[in-house]
Design an enzyme around this catalytic site. Sequence first.
Site, PDB file in Angstrom:
ATOM      1  N   ASP A 184       0.792  -1.222   0.000  1.00  0.00           N
ATOM      2  CA  ASP A 184       0.000   0.000   0.000  1.00  0.00           C
ATOM      3  C   ASP A 184       0.819   1.264   0.000  1.00  0.00           C
ATOM      4  O   ASP A 184       1.699   1.438   0.823  1.00  0.00           O
ATOM      5  CB  ASP A 184      -0.887   0.022   1.246  1.00  0.00           C
ATOM      6  CG  ASP A 184      -2.081  -0.876   1.085  1.00  0.00           C
ATOM      7  OD1 ASP A 184      -2.739  -0.770   0.044  1.00  0.00           O
ATOM      8  OD2 ASP A 184      -2.344  -1.677   1.983  1.00  0.00           O
ATOM      9  N   LYS A 218      -1.185   7.550   5.011  1.00  0.00           N
ATOM     10  CA  LYS A 218      -1.909   8.513   5.850  1.00  0.00           C
ATOM     11  C   LYS A 218      -3.232   7.928   6.314  1.00  0.00           C
ATOM     12  O   LYS A 218      -3.906   7.221   5.566  1.00  0.00           O
ATOM     13  CB  LYS A 218      -2.190   9.790   5.046  1.00  0.00           C
ATOM     14  CG  LYS A 218      -0.929  10.554   4.718  1.00  0.00           C
ATOM     15  CD  LYS A 218      -1.267  11.813   3.965  1.00  0.00           C
ATOM     16  CE  LYS A 218       0.007  12.488   3.475  1.00  0.00           C
ATOM     17  NZ  LYS A 218      -0.233  13.300   2.289  1.00  0.00           N
TER      18      LYS A 218
HETATM   19  C1  LIG Z   1       4.437  -0.328  -3.536  1.00  0.00           C
HETATM   20  S1  LIG Z   1       3.913  -1.303  -4.883  1.00  0.00           S
HETATM   21  C2  LIG Z   1       4.754  -2.834  -4.540  1.00  0.00           C
HETATM   22  C3  LIG Z   1       4.882  -3.704  -5.759  1.00  0.00           C
HETATM   23  C4  LIG Z   1       5.503  -5.078  -5.524  1.00  0.00           C
HETATM   24  N1  LIG Z   1       4.623  -5.928  -4.760  1.00  0.00           N
HETATM   25  C5  LIG Z   1       6.847  -4.974  -4.855  1.00  0.00           C
HETATM   26  O1  LIG Z   1       6.967  -5.402  -3.690  1.00  0.00           O
HETATM   27  O2  LIG Z   1       7.784  -4.490  -5.506  1.00  0.00           O
HETATM   28  C6  LIG Z   1       2.209  -1.714  -4.482  1.00  0.00           C
HETATM   29  C7  LIG Z   1       1.430  -2.243  -5.690  1.00  0.00           C
HETATM   30  O3  LIG Z   1       0.128  -2.640  -5.264  1.00  0.00           O
HETATM   31  C8  LIG Z   1      -0.814  -2.218  -6.247  1.00  0.00           C
HETATM   32  N2  LIG Z   1      -2.135  -2.122  -5.589  1.00  0.00           N
HETATM   33  C9  LIG Z   1      -2.483  -1.260  -4.599  1.00  0.00           C
HETATM   34  N3  LIG Z   1      -3.773  -1.456  -4.238  1.00  0.00           N
HETATM   35  C10 LIG Z   1      -4.251  -2.467  -5.028  1.00  0.00           C
HETATM   36  C11 LIG Z   1      -5.512  -3.114  -5.139  1.00  0.00           C
HETATM   37  N4  LIG Z   1      -6.560  -2.742  -4.376  1.00  0.00           N
HETATM   38  N5  LIG Z   1      -5.650  -4.120  -6.037  1.00  0.00           N
HETATM   39  C12 LIG Z   1      -4.589  -4.492  -6.827  1.00  0.00           C
HETATM   40  N6  LIG Z   1      -3.376  -3.901  -6.774  1.00  0.00           N
HETATM   41  C13 LIG Z   1      -3.194  -2.910  -5.883  1.00  0.00           C
HETATM   42  C14 LIG Z   1      -0.252  -0.876  -6.706  1.00  0.00           C
HETATM   43  O4  LIG Z   1      -0.773  -0.462  -7.953  1.00  0.00           O
HETATM   44  C15 LIG Z   1       1.236  -1.181  -6.753  1.00  0.00           C
HETATM   45  O5  LIG Z   1       1.643  -1.709  -8.004  1.00  0.00           O
END
Ligand SMILES: C[S@@+](CC[C@H](N)C(=O)[O-])C[C@H]1O[C@@H](n2cnc3c(N)ncnc32)[C@H](O)[C@@H]1O
Length: 209
Positions: free
Chosen positions: A113, A117
């Site tokens: 996430d 905040k």
């Molecule tokens: C900080 S990145 C981390 C990516 C990867 N897991 C890593 O550890 O390198 C968080 C990812 O979660 C995805 N994401 C956030 N909320 C999501 C949701 N409700 N459903 C699917 N993907 C989500 C974001 O778009 C992002 O690509």
Amino acid sequence: MRQHVNPLSKHFNEIERIPSSIEMFDNPRLNLHLDIGSAAGEFLFDLALENTNWNYLGIEIRERLVKTAKLKVREKEIKNLYFLFGNAHNILNDVQGKSIINNTKSISFNFPDPWFKKRHSKRRIIQPEFINILSSSLQKGSLIFVKTDVKDLFDYMEYTILRSFNFKIIDKRNFNYCKSFNPNKVKTNRENYAIMNQLDIFKGIYIKV
Ligand SMILES: C[S@@+](CC[C@H](N)C(=O)[O-])C[C@H]1O[C@@H](n2cnc3c(N)ncnc32)[C@H](O)[C@@H]1O
């Protein structure tokens, strides 16, 4: 490319058709690992190469990343890896999504996430309702792996998972549970960034009881 999208935006209410497991995988009978927030999927590509005895499914809300990952799966002709685009909550709350959870043996939330905040907390993927969806369809013994470099988020995720009473913490040193398959062996992109910048990484493993 935009880094973050708001999962509560109306745009994500509709989900695309979820293929059956036979459409997604060559051998749908293999154990399934689900990665929530899989970004461009590098973590799952590494796992799929390292352990071909499992199937892997990534769910990611940024469409462009999913398109890129799908293209790479096709190019490399990988038969045990699939990606779905959309809000993981809406996908797994769908009837077909629930059957995915039913076949899932382990799930990872790696640095899931960007919503640190409090006023954005409703946008976080781990919410009590989402954990209820998982808990009602996961088989006993299934594992949830959580990693993040934000302590408050880790505390929040652990609290939310354990509040359901259907999950228990596994002692991080007890790898007996993960002998045949341990996704924590593979580092994610965000994890490599955290290591490079000497950030603390908080990890939890939970089992469905
Ligand atoms: C900080 S990145 C981390 C990516 C990867 N897991 C890593 O550890 O390198 C968080 C990812 O979660 C995805 N994401 C956030 N909320 C999501 C949701 N409700 N459903 C699917 N993907 C989500 C974001 O778009 C992002 O690509």
